[in-house]
Design an enzyme around this catalytic site. Structure first.
Site, short mmCIF file in Angstrom:
data_model
loop_
_atom_site.label_atom_id
_atom_site.label_comp_id
_atom_site.label_asym_id
_atom_site.label_seq_id
_atom_site.Cartn_x
_atom_site.Cartn_y
_atom_site.Cartn_z
N HIS A 17 0.84 -1.21 0.00
CA HIS A 17 0.00 0.00 0.00
C HIS A 17 0.87 1.26 0.00
O HIS A 17 0.61 2.22 -0.72
CB HIS A 17 -0.88 0.06 1.26
CG HIS A 17 -1.99 -0.94 1.33
ND1 HIS A 17 -2.14 -1.80 2.39
CD2 HIS A 17 -3.02 -1.21 0.49
CE1 HIS A 17 -3.21 -2.55 2.21
NE2 HIS A 17 -3.77 -2.22 1.06
N LYS A 41 -17.32 -5.83 5.97
CA LYS A 41 -16.17 -6.72 5.72
C LYS A 41 -15.60 -7.29 7.02
O LYS A 41 -14.63 -8.05 6.99
CB LYS A 41 -15.06 -5.96 4.98
CG LYS A 41 -15.21 -5.96 3.47
CD LYS A 41 -13.88 -5.63 2.83
CE LYS A 41 -13.92 -5.75 1.32
NZ LYS A 41 -12.65 -5.36 0.71
N ARG A 90 -1.94 -5.79 -8.41
CA ARG A 90 -0.81 -6.69 -8.19
C ARG A 90 -0.73 -7.69 -9.33
O ARG A 90 0.08 -7.60 -10.21
CB ARG A 90 -0.95 -7.42 -6.85
CG ARG A 90 -0.67 -6.55 -5.67
CD ARG A 90 -1.31 -7.07 -4.42
NE ARG A 90 -2.74 -6.93 -4.46
CZ ARG A 90 -3.54 -7.17 -3.45
NH1 ARG A 90 -3.06 -7.61 -2.33
NH2 ARG A 90 -4.82 -6.98 -3.57
N SER A 128 -3.04 -7.86 2.76
CA SER A 128 -3.33 -7.77 4.19
C SER A 128 -3.88 -9.10 4.68
O SER A 128 -3.50 -9.61 5.73
CB SER A 128 -4.37 -6.67 4.44
OG SER A 128 -3.94 -5.45 3.93
#
Ligand code: ADP
Length: 164
Positions: A17, A41, A90, A128
């Site tokens: 990040h 979430k 990514r 993460s």
């Protein structure tokens, strides 16, 4: 003044990040790193913790502000007069979801562009979610997160083994 939003859950922030943030800073005058409250979430870290992790890592960077938001992203961007949304890509696996999100956001506000940046290749596999999993099972390796996050991940791992 060209402002962009860098939105995300940042649960927690990783070096990937931060890599994207630094790249975005070369393109815009001001970046607002916007942390989604994202209660649906069920984040691992509270909003306050996620804010603190980020704030400690952008301390001294004049062109960055850190905020939390809990509304429609394009609405928030309009309110902040942001001209773009920054997202990181990514691997190909990110593309489908990011493509859908970008199209939906454009559908709601065609004036706000989404721009995608790629991190340094050493962060292609940093997420993460995966890092939390590795730490949960006591995994180690070269740090892919800033020190304050590493400390918190290790502490939460220790706490979970104590309670088992
Ligand atoms: P979200 O819940 O919105 O996906 P994340 O915090 O997981 O929030 O990610 C925010 C943005 O940062 C997304 O665009 C994501 O693809 C990107 N991102 C996450 N990890 C990395 C990384 N290692 N390298 C580059 N971009 C990343």
């Amino acid at each position: 003044m060209r402002t962009a939003l860098y939105p995300g859950s940042f649960d927690p922030i990783t070096n990937g990040h931060l890599d994207i943030l630094k790249r975005a800073l070369k393109l815009f005058d001001h970046i607002i790193l916007a942390i989604a409250a994202n209660e649906e979430k069920e984040p691992t870290f509270s909003l306050e913790e996620r804010l603190q992790f980020v704030e400690e890592n952008v301390y001294g960077l004049e062109n960055v502000s850190v905020e939390a938001f809990d509304c429609l992203l394009v609405e928030y961007a309009r309110k902040k007069e942001a001209i773009a949304l920054v997202r990181g890509l990514r691997a190909v696996s990110d593309f489908e979801y990011e493509f859908q999100m970008a199209q939906m956001n454009r559908h709601m506000d065609a004036e706000i562009e989404t721009i995608f940046l790629m991190p340094n290749e050493k962060y292609f596999f940093t997420s993460s979610h995966l890092l939390k999993l590795v730490h949960k099972y006591g995994g180690e390796g070269p740090a892919l997160v800033p020190t304050n996050v590493l400390r918190a991940l290790k502490a939460s791992y220790k706490a979970s083994t104590k309670s088992d």
